[in-house]
Design an enzyme around this catalytic site. Sequence first.
Site, PDB file in Angstrom:
ATOM      1  N   LYS A  99       0.829  -1.216   0.000  1.00 18.37           N
ATOM      2  CA  LYS A  99       0.000   0.000   0.000  1.00 18.37           C
ATOM      3  C   LYS A  99       0.862   1.265   0.000  1.00 18.37           C
ATOM      4  O   LYS A  99       0.614   2.186  -0.764  1.00 18.37           O
ATOM      5  CB  LYS A  99      -0.914   0.035   1.233  1.00 18.37           C
ATOM      6  CG  LYS A  99      -1.945  -1.080   1.292  1.00 18.37           C
ATOM      7  CD  LYS A  99      -2.964  -0.820   2.385  1.00 18.37           C
ATOM      8  CE  LYS A  99      -2.370  -0.804   3.776  1.00 18.37           C
ATOM      9  NZ  LYS A  99      -1.876  -2.100   4.277  1.00 18.37           N
ATOM     10  N   ARG A 149      -9.981  -0.239   8.801  1.00 16.14           N
ATOM     11  CA  ARG A 149      -9.423  -1.585   8.936  1.00 16.14           C
ATOM     12  C   ARG A 149     -10.389  -2.538   9.640  1.00 16.14           C
ATOM     13  O   ARG A 149     -10.043  -3.692   9.825  1.00 16.14           O
ATOM     14  CB  ARG A 149      -8.141  -1.517   9.761  1.00 16.14           C
ATOM     15  CG  ARG A 149      -6.860  -1.572   8.912  1.00 16.14           C
ATOM     16  CD  ARG A 149      -5.723  -1.349   9.884  1.00 16.14           C
ATOM     17  NE  ARG A 149      -4.468  -1.883   9.493  1.00 16.14           N
ATOM     18  CZ  ARG A 149      -3.430  -1.135   9.117  1.00 16.14           C
ATOM     19  NH1 ARG A 149      -3.550   0.162   9.011  1.00 16.14           N
ATOM     20  NH2 ARG A 149      -2.278  -1.700   8.848  1.00 16.14           N
ATOM     21  N   ARG A 202      11.883  -5.904   4.893  1.00 17.24           N
ATOM     22  CA  ARG A 202      11.603  -4.473   4.705  1.00 17.24           C
ATOM     23  C   ARG A 202      12.436  -3.610   5.656  1.00 17.24           C
ATOM     24  O   ARG A 202      12.596  -3.920   6.819  1.00 17.24           O
ATOM     25  CB  ARG A 202      10.111  -4.239   4.958  1.00 17.24           C
ATOM     26  CG  ARG A 202       9.669  -2.852   4.611  1.00 17.24           C
ATOM     27  CD  ARG A 202       8.223  -2.816   4.303  1.00 17.24           C
ATOM     28  NE  ARG A 202       7.409  -2.800   5.511  1.00 17.24           N
ATOM     29  CZ  ARG A 202       6.102  -2.536   5.469  1.00 17.24           C
ATOM     30  NH1 ARG A 202       5.500  -2.296   4.326  1.00 17.24           N
ATOM     31  NH2 ARG A 202       5.407  -2.543   6.590  1.00 17.24           N
ATOM     32  N   ARG A 218      11.133  -1.963  11.203  1.00 16.20           N
ATOM     33  CA  ARG A 218      10.055  -1.661  12.141  1.00 16.20           C
ATOM     34  C   ARG A 218       9.842  -2.852  13.069  1.00 16.20           C
ATOM     35  O   ARG A 218       9.900  -3.982  12.632  1.00 16.20           O
ATOM     36  CB  ARG A 218       8.759  -1.386  11.356  1.00 16.20           C
ATOM     37  CG  ARG A 218       8.657   0.031  10.859  1.00 16.20           C
ATOM     38  CD  ARG A 218       7.576   0.228   9.823  1.00 16.20           C
ATOM     39  NE  ARG A 218       6.306  -0.449  10.096  1.00 16.20           N
ATOM     40  CZ  ARG A 218       5.220  -0.310   9.322  1.00 16.20           C
ATOM     41  NH1 ARG A 218       5.257   0.484   8.269  1.00 16.20           N
ATOM     42  NH2 ARG A 218       4.121  -0.944   9.603  1.00 16.20           N
ATOM     43  N   ARG A 222      -0.029  -9.562  12.909  1.00 18.95           N
ATOM     44  CA  ARG A 222      -0.675  -8.605  11.991  1.00 18.95           C
ATOM     45  C   ARG A 222      -1.541  -9.322  10.971  1.00 18.95           C
ATOM     46  O   ARG A 222      -2.639  -8.878  10.648  1.00 18.95           O
ATOM     47  CB  ARG A 222       0.393  -7.757  11.271  1.00 18.95           C
ATOM     48  CG  ARG A 222       0.925  -6.646  12.148  1.00 18.95           C
ATOM     49  CD  ARG A 222       2.189  -6.074  11.586  1.00 18.95           C
ATOM     50  NE  ARG A 222       1.973  -5.295  10.384  1.00 18.95           N
ATOM     51  CZ  ARG A 222       2.953  -4.934   9.560  1.00 18.95           C
ATOM     52  NH1 ARG A 222       4.192  -5.313   9.789  1.00 18.95           N
ATOM     53  NH2 ARG A 222       2.702  -4.201   8.511  1.00 18.95           N
TER      54      ARG A 222
HETATM   55  P1  AMP Z   1       0.341   0.651   8.855  1.00 23.73           P
HETATM   56  O1  AMP Z   1       1.531   1.520   8.688  1.00 23.73           O
HETATM   57  O2  AMP Z   1      -0.855   1.155   8.129  1.00 23.73           O
HETATM   58  O3  AMP Z   1       0.652  -0.787   8.582  1.00 23.73           O
HETATM   59  O4  AMP Z   1      -0.057   0.724  10.412  1.00 23.73           O
HETATM   60  C1  AMP Z   1       0.847   0.353  11.427  1.00 23.73           C
HETATM   61  C2  AMP Z   1       0.095  -0.008  12.710  1.00 23.73           C
HETATM   62  O5  AMP Z   1      -0.702   1.111  13.140  1.00 23.73           O
HETATM   63  C3  AMP Z   1      -0.918  -1.143  12.565  1.00 23.73           C
HETATM   64  O6  AMP Z   1      -0.323  -2.425  12.667  1.00 23.73           O
HETATM   65  C4  AMP Z   1      -1.855  -0.837  13.737  1.00 23.73           C
HETATM   66  O7  AMP Z   1      -1.267  -1.192  14.968  1.00 23.73           O
HETATM   67  C5  AMP Z   1      -1.934   0.685  13.697  1.00 23.73           C
HETATM   68  N1  AMP Z   1      -3.027   1.159  12.813  1.00 23.73           N
HETATM   69  C6  AMP Z   1      -2.906   1.900  11.678  1.00 23.73           C
HETATM   70  N2  AMP Z   1      -4.107   2.149  11.125  1.00 23.73           N
HETATM   71  C7  AMP Z   1      -5.020   1.552  11.931  1.00 23.73           C
HETATM   72  C8  AMP Z   1      -6.434   1.416  11.887  1.00 23.73           C
HETATM   73  N3  AMP Z   1      -7.161   1.948  10.893  1.00 23.73           N
HETATM   74  N4  AMP Z   1      -7.050   0.735  12.884  1.00 23.73           N
HETATM   75  C9  AMP Z   1      -6.343   0.183  13.891  1.00 23.73           C
HETATM   76  N5  AMP Z   1      -5.007   0.247  13.993  1.00 23.73           N
HETATM   77  C10 AMP Z   1      -4.333   0.921  13.015  1.00 23.73           C
END
Ligand code: AMP
Length: 216
Positions: free
Chosen positions: A13, A87, A127, A160, A171
């Site tokens: 993404k 999400r 990554r 990360r 995840r």
């Molecule tokens: P991402 O960079 O989008 O993969 O987000 C990293 C982390 O942020 C995720 O694994 C969640 O812990 C948290 N997170 C981001 N967006 C959301 C969301 N819409 N709902 C819940 N947790 C989120």
Amino acid sequence: MRIVLLGCPGAGKGSLASLILEKHHIPYLSTGAYFRKEVADNTDLGKEIKHYMESGLLVPDSVTMRVASKMLEAPENENYLLDGFPRTVNQAMMLDELTTKLGRPLQVILNLYVKDDEVVYRRLTGRQICSKCGAIYHTRNHPSKVEGVCDVCGANLVIRKDDQLESVKIRLNEYYRLTEPMVDYYKMKGNLIELDAELDSEVLLEEVNSLLEKYK
Ligand code: AMP
């Protein structure tokens, strides 16, 4: 143009978002990036969500909705590319309600899908991310020129915490448990555009750009 980009962890993404934004200059709204900054700055919110983020769990809807609403209600964010939100089915329903209330309905919902979990593991466990500018690299698919150093700004590359194997498993589990039902919710509404995340990025981008033409 109001775009939502969905996809499982490792679907790409973030990389597709950067390519879209090179052509379409609209605000990039990422709950994940917002949360990461809060954690890095050690704010009260950051302290509250650190554990969820690092272990690969979703942040509770109540917290996420507060942050997402603030982003979406900002006058300058009439158009946007939304990455990583919604999400859960609950978030998607609240997003529908909010965008209707604001008179800014979603226009394009893209879902980057990956057929095979192996691909996700391979992608996520190599990554690296720049600790300063956030540029994304991959030890096998897209290595930096100098190992461990960002090509763009010269800062150190880091892995990360949530890209480590145990967190990746959690995840993915969270994705199947909470996010996949939301993808089905959009499928049922009939406004989801499916994209094969394993396509070459140039091909993928071409497909997306032609889809977006009609919303310009
Ligand atoms: P991402 O960079 O989008 O993969 O987000 C990293 C982390 O942020 C995720 O694994 C969640 O812990 C948290 N997170 C981001 N967006 C959301 C969301 N819409 N709902 C819940 N947790 C989120």
